[in-house]
Scaffold this motif. Sequence first.
Motif, PDB file in Angstrom:
ATOM      1  N   TYR A   5     -28.573  28.621 -33.184  1.00 25.19           N
ATOM      2  CA  TYR A   5     -28.428  29.691 -32.211  1.00 25.19           C
ATOM      3  C   TYR A   5     -29.496  29.598 -31.134  1.00 25.19           C
ATOM      4  N   PHE A   6     -29.083  29.931 -29.918  1.00 19.71           N
ATOM      5  CA  PHE A   6     -29.994  30.126 -28.801  1.00 19.71           C
ATOM      6  C   PHE A   6     -30.212  31.636 -28.688  1.00 19.71           C
ATOM      7  N   THR A   7     -31.381  32.111 -29.032  1.00 21.56           N
ATOM      8  CA  THR A   7     -31.659  33.542 -29.031  1.00 21.56           C
ATOM      9  C   THR A   7     -32.728  33.854 -28.003  1.00 21.56           C
ATOM     10  N   GLY A   8     -32.623  34.994 -27.386  1.00 25.22           N
ATOM     11  CA  GLY A   8     -33.592  35.404 -26.389  1.00 25.22           C
ATOM     12  C   GLY A   8     -33.026  36.365 -25.370  1.00 25.22           C
ATOM     13  N   HIS A   9     -31.713  36.327 -25.142  1.00 21.57           N
ATOM     14  CA  HIS A   9     -31.104  37.266 -24.204  1.00 21.57           C
ATOM     15  C   HIS A   9     -31.092  38.662 -24.808  1.00 21.57           C
ATOM     16  N   THR A  10     -31.327  39.641 -23.944  1.00 19.52           N
ATOM     17  CA  THR A  10     -31.318  41.036 -24.387  1.00 19.52           C
ATOM     18  C   THR A  10     -30.020  41.750 -24.041  1.00 19.52           C
TER      19      THR A  10
ATOM     20  N   ILE B 218     -20.605  24.488 -27.997  1.00 22.24           N
ATOM     21  CA  ILE B 218     -21.474  25.581 -27.579  1.00 22.24           C
ATOM     22  C   ILE B 218     -20.614  26.637 -26.908  1.00 22.24           C
ATOM     23  N   TRP B 219     -20.806  27.883 -27.336  1.00 29.30           N
ATOM     24  CA  TRP B 219     -20.144  29.007 -26.683  1.00 29.30           C
ATOM     25  C   TRP B 219     -20.984  30.261 -26.908  1.00 29.30           C
ATOM     26  N   PRO B 220     -20.872  31.240 -26.011  1.00 29.59           N
ATOM     27  CA  PRO B 220     -21.651  32.471 -26.172  1.00 29.59           C
ATOM     28  C   PRO B 220     -20.913  33.522 -26.989  1.00 29.59           C
ATOM     29  N   SER B 221     -21.698  34.339 -27.666  1.00 28.85           N
ATOM     30  CA  SER B 221     -21.175  35.483 -28.411  1.00 28.85           C
ATOM     31  C   SER B 221     -22.141  36.634 -28.218  1.00 28.85           C
ATOM     32  N   GLY B 222     -21.792  37.541 -27.320  1.00 31.04           N
ATOM     33  CA  GLY B 222     -22.697  38.642 -27.031  1.00 31.04           C
ATOM     34  C   GLY B 222     -23.967  38.133 -26.376  1.00 31.04           C
ATOM     35  N   ASN B 223     -25.107  38.520 -26.917  1.00 30.44           N
ATOM     36  CA  ASN B 223     -26.371  38.050 -26.370  1.00 30.44           C
ATOM     37  C   ASN B 223     -26.898  36.820 -27.100  1.00 30.44           C
ATOM     38  N   THR B 224     -26.061  36.176 -27.890  1.00 26.91           N
ATOM     39  CA  THR B 224     -26.425  34.967 -28.620  1.00 26.91           C
ATOM     40  C   THR B 224     -25.522  33.819 -28.178  1.00 26.91           C
ATOM     41  N   ILE B 225     -26.111  32.632 -28.051  1.00 25.73           N
ATOM     42  CA  ILE B 225     -25.345  31.429 -27.748  1.00 25.73           C
ATOM     43  C   ILE B 225     -25.290  30.590 -29.022  1.00 25.73           C
ATOM     44  N   ILE B 226     -24.092  30.190 -29.402  1.00 26.17           N
ATOM     45  CA  ILE B 226     -23.863  29.508 -30.680  1.00 26.17           C
ATOM     46  C   ILE B 226     -23.623  28.030 -30.432  1.00 26.17           C
ATOM     47  N   GLU B 227     -24.225  27.195 -31.265  1.00 21.70           N
ATOM     48  CA  GLU B 227     -23.913  25.769 -31.306  1.00 21.70           C
ATOM     49  C   GLU B 227     -23.423  25.447 -32.718  1.00 21.70           C
TER      50      GLU B 227
ATOM     51  N   ASP C 179     -33.413  23.764 -23.413  1.00 22.97           N
ATOM     52  CA  ASP C 179     -33.309  22.386 -23.867  1.00 22.97           C
ATOM     53  C   ASP C 179     -32.314  22.385 -25.029  1.00 22.97           C
ATOM     54  N   ILE C 180     -31.181  21.716 -24.850  1.00 27.85           N
ATOM     55  CA  ILE C 180     -30.114  21.796 -25.856  1.00 27.85           C
ATOM     56  C   ILE C 180     -30.556  21.176 -27.170  1.00 27.85           C
ATOM     57  N   ALA C 181     -31.342  20.110 -27.133  1.00 26.37           N
ATOM     58  CA  ALA C 181     -31.735  19.419 -28.364  1.00 26.37           C
ATOM     59  C   ALA C 181     -32.647  20.284 -29.220  1.00 26.37           C
ATOM     60  N   THR C 182     -33.611  20.974 -28.596  1.00 24.03           N
ATOM     61  CA  THR C 182     -34.594  21.751 -29.355  1.00 24.03           C
ATOM     62  C   THR C 182     -34.297  23.240 -29.356  1.00 24.03           C
ATOM     63  N   LYS C 183     -33.377  23.686 -28.478  1.00 22.16           N
ATOM     64  CA  LYS C 183     -33.015  25.097 -28.327  1.00 22.16           C
ATOM     65  C   LYS C 183     -34.197  25.950 -27.890  1.00 22.16           C
ATOM     66  N   CYS C 184     -35.132  25.338 -27.178  1.00 18.76           N
ATOM     67  CA  CYS C 184     -36.270  26.057 -26.623  1.00 18.76           C
ATOM     68  C   CYS C 184     -35.958  26.483 -25.189  1.00 18.76           C
ATOM     69  N   VAL C 185     -36.513  27.600 -24.803  1.00 16.10           N
ATOM     70  CA  VAL C 185     -36.338  28.090 -23.444  1.00 16.10           C
ATOM     71  C   VAL C 185     -37.269  27.320 -22.520  1.00 16.10           C
ATOM     72  N   LEU C 186     -36.690  26.660 -21.520  1.00 16.73           N
ATOM     73  CA  LEU C 186     -37.493  25.933 -20.540  1.00 16.73           C
ATOM     74  C   LEU C 186     -37.992  26.850 -19.443  1.00 16.73           C
ATOM     75  N   ALA C 187     -37.181  27.813 -19.051  1.00  9.45           N
ATOM     76  CA  ALA C 187     -37.572  28.752 -18.000  1.00  9.45           C
ATOM     77  C   ALA C 187     -36.701  29.984 -18.098  1.00  9.45           C
ATOM     78  N   ALA C 188     -37.262  31.119 -17.693  1.00 13.46           N
ATOM     79  CA  ALA C 188     -36.540  32.384 -17.618  1.00 13.46           C
ATOM     80  C   ALA C 188     -36.876  33.033 -16.293  1.00 13.46           C
ATOM     81  N   VAL C 189     -35.851  33.319 -15.498  1.00 12.05           N
ATOM     82  CA  VAL C 189     -36.036  33.854 -14.156  1.00 12.05           C
ATOM     83  C   VAL C 189     -35.355  35.207 -14.075  1.00 12.05           C
ATOM     84  N   ASN C 190     -36.118  36.229 -13.684  1.00 14.54           N
ATOM     85  CA  ASN C 190     -35.552  37.552 -13.451  1.00 14.54           C
ATOM     86  C   ASN C 190     -34.958  37.568 -12.045  1.00 14.54           C
ATOM     87  N   LEU C 191     -33.645  37.521 -11.949  1.00 20.75           N
ATOM     88  CA  LEU C 191     -32.979  37.425 -10.653  1.00 20.75           C
ATOM     89  C   LEU C 191     -33.052  38.736  -9.876  1.00 20.75           C
ATOM     90  N   LYS C 192     -33.340  39.822 -10.543  1.00 21.89           N
ATOM     91  CA  LYS C 192     -33.454  41.094  -9.834  1.00 21.89           C
ATOM     92  C   LYS C 192     -34.640  41.087  -8.887  1.00 21.89           C
TER      93      LYS C 192
END
Length: 781
Positions: free
Chosen positions: A94-99, A75-84, A128-141
């Motif tokens: 791919y883990f997609t969702g980051h803007t 697993i490593w990131p590439s831009g706004n996509t995380i690749i497995e 969740d690494i197995a399903t690549k689903c987003v468990l939570a998203a937190v806006n830190l701002k």
Amino acid sequence: APRAPRPLHQESRSRNYSSTPKRGPSTTMMSTMHSTPTNASNTSRLEDETPLLKLSYLLHASVKQILFSRSEKLIWPSGNTIIETDIKTKLQSYFTGHTKPVVAIFADFNKRTLGSLQAAPPVLRLWDIATKCVLAAVNLKEHGMTDVITGSISDTLHTCLVVGRNDKKKVMFILFDISIQASPSIIVKQATEADATQSVFVPQDPGKFVTCDGTSTLRFWRVHNNTLRSACVTDKIRHHRFTYPTFEPTHRALPHSMLHLYVGTAEGHIHVIDYNTMTTLQVARLHDGAITSVSPCGGICATCGRDGHMRLWPLDFSSFTIETRLEDDVVSVDMSRDGMMVAALTASATIAVLDFPTKNLFTLQHSHNKPVTAMQFHCSRPLAASVSQDKTIRIWDTETTQCVAKYDCRMLSEKPSYPASGVQPMEAHATSQTLPLMDTSIEVAKEKYPRTGDITPLCIDWLPDPNSAVIAVGFTKGVVRLFDADHRCLLASHTSHTSDILRIKYTKNRKWLASMDMYQICFADARHGYHVSRISRFLHPCKEVALAESLDGSTLATIGPNGSTISLFEAEYGYEIGVIQDFDPDAGSAGCITDIAFGAGHTLAAATSEGYVVQWRLPDPLPEPPPPEELDFGMPSPPINVERICRSGGGKCGGMIVMSSTGNWVICNACGSTNAGVAVSQYPIPNTCKVPKYSVHSDTLLAAVWSPDGTQVLTADANGAIAFWEFLADPLKVHPVPVPTPRRSVAWSQSPMARSPRSPVLPVPVPDPVSLTMNLSAAEP
């Protein structure tokens, strides 16, 4: 053991582009530029709900961090996509969702949950690494954090730490309770004066962690009465700067007296610290440069450093058991959960995997680490070439996505270097003919741009010959060089330009090599030693530079100096035919022309800076240029009467337009804040067509190219990422050309300011026949 050399010119590597290649399993990317945090397989579709592009492979690693998953995938990131990526099959998910681009990834020891951080706006996502689903998203701002630095997850999956900065530039720690993953809650939020660049949780203790900040101070943190308290350890004797702390992962809870902390330093040492007493047990020198990553597992510790080495050690660090030298500084290393494989990531975005039992090292991928400015497919072989601002030229196998050859432009006088995947240099055949090195540079260019190895490749093209693998590359400082990819040698060179070469192209008849800068276009005779026999200069520097060739190869087109005209050249002799200059009143808001391309049905398309695509029907046949003895270079170039088909609405194109080999499909960079989307459409583009957009790139799209059979597409961005796409529609499908809308006649102005004068064709002296022979080994770089 290295693989046997596989020459690029073997017949087994030839590919019949008339047939559709096998399409392996791959993942279709989501269509929207700002996708929601979900793993739904949304696809960009046309009105008939047919997907057009499917992502096959993404070749890049933006953040210098790599992790093994629970299923022994990388697993490593590439831009706004995380690749497995599966190491054995090279299939990607791919883990997609980051803007915005991902700046850090981290996971728990069991590799069940993945955390990722993006900046501007700062967002934490748990996956969740197995399903690549987003468990939570937190806006830190919303919690007062304006920037993110690093993060970590406890191995009990109870807490998650995020380190960043607030609006006052102070370091902020936010500790989340993630036991209920759908709704993380804040345990502690605290701003401190202490800095932190890396963090790690204490095994089996979700309330304690350790941080370092690149200085000689190491801090031990714990939660006490809803606040963070710390104790620091300072190396006052050696003054080593701590760079990377980590614990050896454990499957069960251990008393603190048995926990050892391993900390790498910028001086190449490692400190073994007793966590209970916070005392140093051992200091060992492991690398000549800074240690960038440490990964202990199962009684073995893997380390890497800025000296380009990756080493495996026993935990007493007496002597290394395996040492590997990679092509660049190694910035990240990670061991699999069973300790049988070690993965390393270099500063040049190369990923290598070491099989510990067999001691076999293989390269998973190579990639560019700076903007990719141009790419091109070979006319018959499954090969593609790319050039980048990292001063390298790479040749890719489009079926396996492997880099089969690499040319370092800083060492052009030597043979090209090769990746560590086993491809070895090959000697040229004794019967091969080497073209002479031609130097027809004018004296001004010689004085202004002396020959030097510090040049950067900007554009590239293949010789359209199925039996050869010759590539022409345009560089900065007006240098053109030709390489034979089969025999690994330099063929020819000329420096007839006075500025950076921005476009280069072979004509389909293989007679001319056209190269273009902001001031002139040169035609080199590709059949006679690449002697530059014709130079057409512009009276003013061009705002935009583009060079297109018609589908039948009879015509070349360039953008005029003022950005509102298009000059046409015939490809047989390189003479200018005329100028297209549309004076329609509503074209004033379309901006200047930024790119052009020939389409099917004897049409021409132009992309503008305002996002419009203007399409014309050219007269058939085009007017013939007058004989050379009748050319009057003081008169303006004759206008060419064209019929405008349509002009698409603004926002459909970000300034780049690339046509398929059949002229029936077109790719543009989608308009947006970064022009990073990939837009694909039928051609001609009707005004009512909904253009699908694909968001895999995180920065401006700089290059795109179709395969000769139209079944594959390559795109590249300003980060150096190259995306391999599979085109799902019929590349041979013919779309009807709309009937031109009637409009009032256009009056062609005869003012020299309204229309560019004919470009003068400058005579170039023919070189002495004695200079046609040379010893290639003694060629000037």
